[in-house]
Design a protein around this motif. Structure first.
Motif, PDB file in Angstrom:
ATOM      1  N   GLN A 151     -41.730 -41.104  30.202  1.00 42.51           N
ATOM      2  CA  GLN A 151     -42.377 -42.175  29.436  1.00 42.51           C
ATOM      3  C   GLN A 151     -42.323 -41.910  27.937  1.00 42.51           C
ATOM      4  O   GLN A 151     -42.057 -42.818  27.142  1.00 42.51           O
ATOM      5  CB  GLN A 151     -43.835 -42.331  29.882  1.00 42.51           C
ATOM      6  N   LEU A 152     -42.550 -40.665  27.547  1.00 45.99           N
ATOM      7  CA  LEU A 152     -42.472 -40.336  26.121  1.00 45.99           C
ATOM      8  C   LEU A 152     -41.054 -40.540  25.593  1.00 45.99           C
ATOM      9  O   LEU A 152     -40.854 -41.028  24.480  1.00 45.99           O
ATOM     10  CB  LEU A 152     -42.916 -38.890  25.891  1.00 45.99           C
ATOM     11  N   SER A 153     -40.079 -40.195  26.425  1.00 40.40           N
ATOM     12  CA  SER A 153     -38.687 -40.359  26.009  1.00 40.40           C
ATOM     13  C   SER A 153     -38.304 -41.832  25.926  1.00 40.40           C
ATOM     14  O   SER A 153     -37.598 -42.252  25.001  1.00 40.40           O
ATOM     15  CB  SER A 153     -37.758 -39.634  26.984  1.00 40.40           C
ATOM     16  N   MET A 154     -38.779 -42.628  26.906  1.00 44.65           N
ATOM     17  CA  MET A 154     -38.486 -44.059  26.874  1.00 44.65           C
ATOM     18  C   MET A 154     -39.132 -44.717  25.657  1.00 44.65           C
ATOM     19  O   MET A 154     -38.521 -45.545  24.992  1.00 44.65           O
ATOM     20  CB  MET A 154     -38.970 -44.731  28.162  1.00 44.65           C
ATOM     21  N   TYR A 155     -40.381 -44.317  25.394  1.00 41.21           N
ATOM     22  CA  TYR A 155     -41.025 -44.918  24.227  1.00 41.21           C
ATOM     23  C   TYR A 155     -40.438 -44.385  22.938  1.00 41.21           C
ATOM     24  O   TYR A 155     -40.486 -45.058  21.899  1.00 41.21           O
ATOM     25  CB  TYR A 155     -42.536 -44.700  24.250  1.00 41.21           C
ATOM     26  N   ALA A 156     -39.879 -43.182  23.011  1.00 35.74           N
ATOM     27  CA  ALA A 156     -39.230 -42.628  21.822  1.00 35.74           C
ATOM     28  C   ALA A 156     -38.082 -43.529  21.370  1.00 35.74           C
ATOM     29  O   ALA A 156     -37.769 -43.587  20.171  1.00 35.74           O
ATOM     30  CB  ALA A 156     -38.718 -41.222  22.100  1.00 35.74           C
ATOM     31  N   MET A 157     -37.461 -44.225  22.330  1.00 35.30           N
ATOM     32  CA  MET A 157     -36.403 -45.167  21.960  1.00 35.30           C
ATOM     33  C   MET A 157     -36.967 -46.261  21.052  1.00 35.30           C
ATOM     34  O   MET A 157     -36.396 -46.585  20.007  1.00 35.30           O
ATOM     35  CB  MET A 157     -35.787 -45.783  23.212  1.00 35.30           C
ATOM     36  N   MET A 175     -36.617 -38.373  34.877  1.00 42.50           N
ATOM     37  CA  MET A 175     -36.808 -37.639  33.634  1.00 42.50           C
ATOM     38  C   MET A 175     -35.463 -37.194  33.058  1.00 42.50           C
ATOM     39  O   MET A 175     -35.201 -37.357  31.855  1.00 42.50           O
ATOM     40  CB  MET A 175     -37.685 -36.412  33.882  1.00 42.50           C
ATOM     41  N   VAL A 176     -34.612 -36.632  33.901  1.00 42.82           N
ATOM     42  CA  VAL A 176     -33.311 -36.164  33.440  1.00 42.82           C
ATOM     43  C   VAL A 176     -32.471 -37.325  32.910  1.00 42.82           C
ATOM     44  O   VAL A 176     -31.804 -37.212  31.873  1.00 42.82           O
ATOM     45  CB  VAL A 176     -32.561 -35.432  34.580  1.00 42.82           C
ATOM     46  N   ILE A 177     -32.512 -38.458  33.600  1.00 43.72           N
ATOM     47  CA  ILE A 177     -31.735 -39.631  33.181  1.00 43.72           C
ATOM     48  C   ILE A 177     -32.138 -40.069  31.778  1.00 43.72           C
ATOM     49  O   ILE A 177     -31.293 -40.315  30.909  1.00 43.72           O
ATOM     50  CB  ILE A 177     -31.913 -40.786  34.187  1.00 43.72           C
ATOM     51  N   ILE A 178     -33.447 -40.168  31.538  1.00 42.84           N
ATOM     52  CA  ILE A 178     -33.925 -40.626  30.232  1.00 42.84           C
ATOM     53  C   ILE A 178     -33.657 -39.596  29.146  1.00 42.84           C
ATOM     54  O   ILE A 178     -33.300 -39.940  28.014  1.00 42.84           O
ATOM     55  CB  ILE A 178     -35.429 -40.960  30.306  1.00 42.84           C
ATOM     56  N   LEU A 179     -33.801 -38.316  29.480  1.00 42.95           N
ATOM     57  CA  LEU A 179     -33.524 -37.282  28.487  1.00 42.95           C
ATOM     58  C   LEU A 179     -32.054 -37.293  28.060  1.00 42.95           C
ATOM     59  O   LEU A 179     -31.724 -37.016  26.909  1.00 42.95           O
ATOM     60  CB  LEU A 179     -33.896 -35.902  29.040  1.00 42.95           C
ATOM     61  N   LEU A 217     -49.713 -30.579  43.037  1.00 40.82           N
ATOM     62  CA  LEU A 217     -48.855 -31.730  43.324  1.00 40.82           C
ATOM     63  C   LEU A 217     -48.976 -32.779  42.225  1.00 40.82           C
ATOM     64  O   LEU A 217     -47.973 -33.359  41.784  1.00 40.82           O
ATOM     65  CB  LEU A 217     -49.221 -32.346  44.674  1.00 40.82           C
ATOM     66  N   PHE A 218     -50.214 -33.014  41.770  1.00 41.34           N
ATOM     67  CA  PHE A 218     -50.438 -33.979  40.693  1.00 41.34           C
ATOM     68  C   PHE A 218     -49.642 -33.590  39.451  1.00 41.34           C
ATOM     69  O   PHE A 218     -48.990 -34.432  38.823  1.00 41.34           O
ATOM     70  CB  PHE A 218     -51.923 -34.043  40.375  1.00 41.34           C
ATOM     71  N   SER A 219     -49.662 -32.305  39.114  1.00 35.93           N
ATOM     72  CA  SER A 219     -48.945 -31.826  37.930  1.00 35.93           C
ATOM     73  C   SER A 219     -47.440 -31.919  38.108  1.00 35.93           C
ATOM     74  O   SER A 219     -46.719 -32.292  37.171  1.00 35.93           O
ATOM     75  CB  SER A 219     -49.347 -30.377  37.630  1.00 35.93           C
ATOM     76  N   VAL A 220     -46.963 -31.582  39.302  1.00 34.27           N
ATOM     77  CA  VAL A 220     -45.520 -31.624  39.583  1.00 34.27           C
ATOM     78  C   VAL A 220     -44.981 -33.045  39.422  1.00 34.27           C
ATOM     79  O   VAL A 220     -43.863 -33.254  38.941  1.00 34.27           O
ATOM     80  CB  VAL A 220     -45.228 -31.081  40.998  1.00 34.27           C
ATOM     81  N   ILE A 221     -45.779 -34.029  39.810  1.00 32.50           N
ATOM     82  CA  ILE A 221     -45.353 -35.429  39.696  1.00 32.50           C
ATOM     83  C   ILE A 221     -45.575 -35.939  38.271  1.00 32.50           C
ATOM     84  O   ILE A 221     -44.734 -36.647  37.702  1.00 32.50           O
ATOM     85  CB  ILE A 221     -46.115 -36.309  40.710  1.00 32.50           C
ATOM     86  N   LEU A 222     -46.705 -35.559  37.670  1.00 26.69           N
ATOM     87  CA  LEU A 222     -47.070 -36.089  36.357  1.00 26.69           C
ATOM     88  C   LEU A 222     -46.141 -35.635  35.242  1.00 26.69           C
ATOM     89  O   LEU A 222     -45.702 -36.459  34.423  1.00 26.69           O
ATOM     90  CB  LEU A 222     -48.508 -35.667  36.013  1.00 26.69           C
ATOM     91  N   ILE A 223     -45.841 -34.354  35.169  1.00 26.68           N
ATOM     92  CA  ILE A 223     -45.113 -33.825  34.007  1.00 26.68           C
ATOM     93  C   ILE A 223     -43.766 -34.510  33.808  1.00 26.68           C
ATOM     94  O   ILE A 223     -43.443 -34.944  32.691  1.00 26.68           O
ATOM     95  CB  ILE A 223     -44.973 -32.293  34.111  1.00 26.68           C
ATOM     96  N   PRO A 224     -42.933 -34.663  34.852  1.00 29.23           N
ATOM     97  CA  PRO A 224     -41.674 -35.400  34.633  1.00 29.23           C
ATOM     98  C   PRO A 224     -41.898 -36.860  34.247  1.00 29.23           C
ATOM     99  O   PRO A 224     -41.156 -37.411  33.429  1.00 29.23           O
ATOM    100  CB  PRO A 224     -40.960 -35.283  35.986  1.00 29.23           C
ATOM    101  N   TYR A 246     -38.752 -46.507  42.968  1.00 21.60           N
ATOM    102  CA  TYR A 246     -38.367 -45.936  44.270  1.00 21.60           C
ATOM    103  C   TYR A 246     -38.256 -44.423  44.186  1.00 21.60           C
ATOM    104  O   TYR A 246     -38.818 -43.696  45.018  1.00 21.60           O
ATOM    105  CB  TYR A 246     -37.043 -46.569  44.712  1.00 21.60           C
ATOM    106  N   MET A 247     -37.555 -43.914  43.182  1.00 18.96           N
ATOM    107  CA  MET A 247     -37.376 -42.468  43.046  1.00 18.96           C
ATOM    108  C   MET A 247     -38.713 -41.760  42.824  1.00 18.96           C
ATOM    109  O   MET A 247     -38.986 -40.717  43.438  1.00 18.96           O
ATOM    110  CB  MET A 247     -36.415 -42.164  41.890  1.00 18.96           C
ATOM    111  N   ASP A 248     -39.546 -42.324  41.967  1.00 24.62           N
ATOM    112  CA  ASP A 248     -40.820 -41.692  41.669  1.00 24.62           C
ATOM    113  C   ASP A 248     -41.747 -41.692  42.875  1.00 24.62           C
ATOM    114  O   ASP A 248     -42.487 -40.730  43.108  1.00 24.62           O
ATOM    115  CB  ASP A 248     -41.493 -42.397  40.496  1.00 24.62           C
ATOM    116  N   ALA A 249     -41.735 -42.777  43.655  1.00 27.74           N
ATOM    117  CA  ALA A 249     -42.599 -42.863  44.834  1.00 27.74           C
ATOM    118  C   ALA A 249     -42.227 -41.821  45.879  1.00 27.74           C
ATOM    119  O   ALA A 249     -43.073 -41.405  46.681  1.00 27.74           O
ATOM    120  CB  ALA A 249     -42.539 -44.259  45.444  1.00 27.74           C
ATOM    121  N   LEU A 250     -40.979 -41.385  45.883  1.00 22.62           N
ATOM    122  CA  LEU A 250     -40.557 -40.304  46.776  1.00 22.62           C
ATOM    123  C   LEU A 250     -41.042 -38.942  46.276  1.00 22.62           C
ATOM    124  O   LEU A 250     -40.878 -37.938  46.975  1.00 22.62           O
ATOM    125  CB  LEU A 250     -39.030 -40.276  46.902  1.00 22.62           C
ATOM    126  N   GLY A 251     -41.600 -38.912  45.075  1.00 23.80           N
ATOM    127  CA  GLY A 251     -42.023 -37.658  44.485  1.00 23.80           C
ATOM    128  C   GLY A 251     -40.933 -36.993  43.656  1.00 23.80           C
ATOM    129  O   GLY A 251     -41.127 -35.911  43.111  1.00 23.80           O
TER     130      GLY A 251
END
Length: 454
Positions: free
Chosen positions: A25-31, A164-168, A13-20, A153-158
């Motif tokens: 975050q990497l994509s946002m900072y890539a900006m 991730m898709v939005i930022i990509l 579960l930790f990995s499923v939430i963390l990876i996206p 809100y979206m992330d707290a729901l899991g």
């Protein structure tokens, strides 16, 4: 989100939430990364101007977004306590609050940009770039804050894959906007570093629009009917969110702003030194997105378990995340050591700037160790809603220990500009150590409090 009972289930579960979250975050900072790199290609003065502008903008934006992060533990704990019906109203009130804060930042910023830049010893071109970079990016403050609130809100729901898709989707658009406005393409005048601010603003409007559409129309968010039952702003709900958000926001602000303060202090050095400092800090901060993503994940999973009063499970998640953060510190340190010169040349090809950048990167190897340990600790404590002590510790560690020691080392030793980076190492290390002891104390207290049910 769902309960887990074994270490393997927790790790999954930790990995499923963390990876996206990490990809987001990497994509946002890539900006910001591409803003800096592409501005550097326009000239050292443009790079320095964006450095100064970013040093003023980033701590404010991250501090406010830290306040909005309060929604994550609130929603996570509501879900853990089986009180999902209360989630939509928390989101609506959070949207009101995000708009209000965006308007306040915009108005205050309009009055303070010139006075702040005028007291700094900057070349005229650098000051001009910094000012209009800030004005450009400021036109996107409202959609940025709304997006960050809705993302919590979206992330707290899991549902971390959605953000991730939005930022990509938005990252290539941001690069295109940079190309058009920085270098002047398709009939648009070349704005240099200023164009990076305009590009960021347009990207913020894009991601906010997509997010609003998804929450209104796409399962499972549409089930909460966030936008169909608006009520008047609730001061009591705002206070509830601000009680968690304000200490969180200031804690993040104190950490981020110490980097900006160092940049401002460095305005007494040459344009090349400012540019090199910004290049090194930009790449090190890019690597920091990994432990920061771990922190955001820990806030969600720890908050969910604490809401369900499964304190031992929350403890397992905490140490899982912290261990991963330490591992990442070694990986990041190797990357910084092995690829210092290639990284430096990404930002600017001037030999003097490259040499200075590699020198700064050497110091970044050490302070990112403290960051990789401290960020997961902060995320864990947010999951517990333990934010007031963290706020005080951050203030003392970063501003009463780190920055003064950096100033002393820079002005009274042969380290000069590098002394400020030693101060960063000292401050971040002090913060990480104190947060660790706070976590141990809190876990012992909660285990004792809930021992009959755990």
């Amino acid at each position: 989100m769902y309960p887990t009972y074994t270490f393997q289930q927790k790790l999954k579960l930790f990995s499923v939430i963390l990876i996206p979250i990490l990809i987001t975050q990497l994509s946002m900072y890539a900006m910001n990364f591409f803003d800096t790199v592409m501005s550097g290609r326009a000239g050292a003065g443009d790079l320095a101007g964006v450095a100064i502008g970013s040093s003023l903008w980033v701590p404010i934006s991250t501090g406010i977004n830290g306040i909005l992060l309060a929604l994550s533990p609130i929603v996570a704990q509501l879900l853990g306590a089986n009180q999902k019906k209360d989630v939509p109203e928390q989101v609506r009130q959070g949207i009101y609050l995000s708009i209000l804060m965006a308007l306040l930042v915009t108005v205050i910023g309009l009055f303070l940009i010139d006075p702040i830049l005028n007291v700094m010893d900057l070349e005229n071109h650098v000051r001009y770039i910094a000012k209009y970079y800030l004005i450009g990016i400021g036109t996107g403050i409202i959609p940025l804050f709304i997006f960050n609130l809705l993302r919590c809100y979206m992330d707290a729901l899991g549902q971390t894959r959605t953000s991730m898709v939005i930022i990509l989707l938005s990252l290539p658009l941001n690069i295109l906007f940079n190309y058009v406005f920085i270098f002047g393409k398709f009939g648009v005048p070349a704005l240099g570093g200023i164009g990076a601010g305009v590009a960021s603003s347009l990207t913020y409007w894009f991601i906010c629009g997509i997010t609003l559409f998804i929450i209104a129309r796409v399962h499972p968010f549409s089930e909460d009917r966030i936008f169909t039952s608006w009520h008047s702003p609730s001061l009591s709900t705002w206070i509830e969110q601000l009680k968690i958000g304000v200490p969180t926001g200031f804690s993040i602000f104190f950490e981020v702003s110490i980097f900006s303060a160092v940049t401002l202090f460095m305005s007494v050095y040459s344009t090349y030194t400012i540019a090199a400092h910004q290049a090194a800090i930009n790449f090190a901060s890019f690597l920091y997105m990994v432990p920061f993503s771990i922190a955001l994940t820990l806030t969600i999973v720890v908050g969910y378990e604490v809401g369900a009063k499964r304190i031992r499970d929350a403890k397992v998640y905490a140490y899982m995340g912290i261990s991963f953060g330490v591992f990442i510190a070694f990986v990041s340190g190797f990357i910084l050591y092995a690829f210092d010169e290639p990284v430096a040349r990404l930002y600017n090809t001037n030999p003097e700037v490259v040499e200075l950048t590699t020198n700064f990167i050497f110091y970044a190897i050490f302070f990112q160790f403290a960051d990789a340990f401290g960020a997961p600790l902060q995320g864990t404590l947010r999951g517990y809603k333990d934010v007031n002590i963290t706020f005080i510790m951050s203030l003392i560690s970063y501003w009463l220990i780190g920055l003064p020691s950096g100033w002393l080392l820079a002005n009274f030793t042969a380290l000069e500009a590098y002394g400020y980076w030693m101060g960063l190492i000292i401050g971040l290390s002090a913060g990480a150590v104190t947060l660790f002891f706070r976590l141990i104390y809190l876990q012992k207290r909660l285990l004792k409090q809930y021992s009959p049910t755990t």
